[in-house]
Design a protein around this motif. Sequence first.
Motif, PDB file in Angstrom:
ATOM      1  N   GLN A   1     -14.950  19.425  24.788  1.00  0.00           N
ATOM      2  CA  GLN A   1     -15.240  20.611  25.593  1.00  0.00           C
ATOM      3  C   GLN A   1     -15.728  20.232  26.988  1.00  0.00           C
ATOM      4  O   GLN A   1     -15.398  20.897  27.969  1.00  0.00           O
ATOM      5  CB  GLN A   1     -16.273  21.483  24.876  1.00  0.00           C
TER       6      GLN A   1
ATOM      7  N   LYS B   1     -12.752  19.088  28.969  1.00  0.00           N
ATOM      8  CA  LYS B   1     -11.923  20.256  29.284  1.00  0.00           C
ATOM      9  C   LYS B   1     -12.541  21.054  30.426  1.00  0.00           C
ATOM     10  O   LYS B   1     -11.836  21.497  31.352  1.00  0.00           O
ATOM     11  CB  LYS B   1     -11.786  21.142  28.051  1.00  0.00           C
ATOM     12  N   GLU B   2     -13.869  21.215  30.399  1.00  0.00           N
ATOM     13  CA  GLU B   2     -14.552  21.961  31.456  1.00  0.00           C
ATOM     14  C   GLU B   2     -14.453  21.227  32.792  1.00  0.00           C
ATOM     15  O   GLU B   2     -14.229  21.843  33.841  1.00  0.00           O
ATOM     16  CB  GLU B   2     -16.017  22.187  31.084  1.00  0.00           C
TER      17      GLU B   2
ATOM     18  N   LYS C   1     -12.088  19.089  33.747  1.00  0.00           N
ATOM     19  CA  LYS C   1     -10.707  19.149  34.236  1.00  0.00           C
ATOM     20  C   LYS C   1     -10.330  20.537  34.735  1.00  0.00           C
ATOM     21  O   LYS C   1      -9.504  20.673  35.650  1.00  0.00           O
ATOM     22  CB  LYS C   1      -9.754  18.690  33.138  1.00  0.00           C
ATOM     23  N   SER C   2     -10.954  21.569  34.170  1.00  0.00           N
ATOM     24  CA  SER C   2     -10.655  22.941  34.598  1.00  0.00           C
ATOM     25  C   SER C   2     -11.200  23.235  35.984  1.00  0.00           C
ATOM     26  O   SER C   2     -10.803  24.208  36.626  1.00  0.00           O
ATOM     27  CB  SER C   2     -11.237  23.944  33.592  1.00  0.00           C
ATOM     28  N   GLN C   3     -12.136  22.396  36.435  1.00  0.00           N
ATOM     29  CA  GLN C   3     -12.759  22.624  37.735  1.00  0.00           C
ATOM     30  C   GLN C   3     -12.318  21.591  38.774  1.00  0.00           C
ATOM     31  O   GLN C   3     -13.014  21.335  39.755  1.00  0.00           O
ATOM     32  CB  GLN C   3     -14.290  22.609  37.590  1.00  0.00           C
ATOM     33  N   THR C   4     -11.168  21.008  38.542  1.00  0.00           N
ATOM     34  CA  THR C   4     -10.621  20.011  39.464  1.00  0.00           C
ATOM     35  C   THR C   4     -10.547  20.561  40.897  1.00  0.00           C
ATOM     36  O   THR C   4     -10.094  21.680  41.113  1.00  0.00           O
ATOM     37  CB  THR C   4      -9.210  19.590  39.025  1.00  0.00           C
TER      38      THR C   4
ATOM     39  N   TYR D   1     -12.414  14.030  39.526  1.00  0.00           N
ATOM     40  CA  TYR D   1     -11.908  15.407  39.532  1.00  0.00           C
ATOM     41  C   TYR D   1     -12.604  16.267  40.589  1.00  0.00           C
ATOM     42  O   TYR D   1     -12.259  17.430  40.769  1.00  0.00           O
ATOM     43  CB  TYR D   1     -12.068  16.038  38.146  1.00  0.00           C
TER      44      TYR D   1
END
Length: 236
Positions: free
Chosen positions: A11, A14-15, A17-20, A39
């Motif tokens: 998680q 994932k968090e 990478k979602s804020q790259t 990132y």
Amino acid sequence: MKEAKRPTYSQILKEIKSQTDPEAVAGMARYGISPVNNYGVCTPVLFDIARRVGNDHELATRLWASGIRDARIVAFIIDDPKAVTEEQMDTWVQDFKSWDICDGCCLHLFADTAPAVKKAVQWTKRREEFVKRAGFVMIAVIATHDKRSGDSLFRQFFPLIVKGSTDERNYVKKGVSWALRNIGKRNLRLNKEAIDIAKRIQKIDSKAARWVANDVLRELTNEKVQARLKKKAAKS
């Protein structure tokens, strides 16, 4: 009300990478922060993730092993200094490829471990740029964090600082200056001794040494620094 579940390894990645943020990565690169496995997640977000995790040595180890810069920041924030071994420190320090990870790991984790002083001494003698910087950053942080040790602990660092002052590499010489400045801000006695060391360094036939000496003298002889140390001495 149910307590929020702590984020897991998957998680967290994932968090992150979602804020790259590619623009942030490019901006960091201009300030010497490596873009590799970066990132560009902003520090407040990473600290928030760490806050939700709390201390977790095993998770910190996994996050560090990911090789992702952002995950490594979370790792050194959540790790438990009491669980950190010399072996871990020697392994992680080899991964320091950028000043931000070097300084952050020393500041938030390594300087508060049991082997901190031993590792600081050892690393200042190493050749690798960021390992050597880490040694001096450790000294600088210990000088700030350690409120109990006497002056003798910090005097042992003076010969290492003198020797390190001739290193022309930017990140090393800045670390050397930081170490001596922080020692010199502990009290009036060490302030005077650090100023004397800086004057000694100033006489060395080295451009880097002169830079270190001038940087240190500029701060340690500053009126505000002197006033604060005199006020502190008056209260003790």
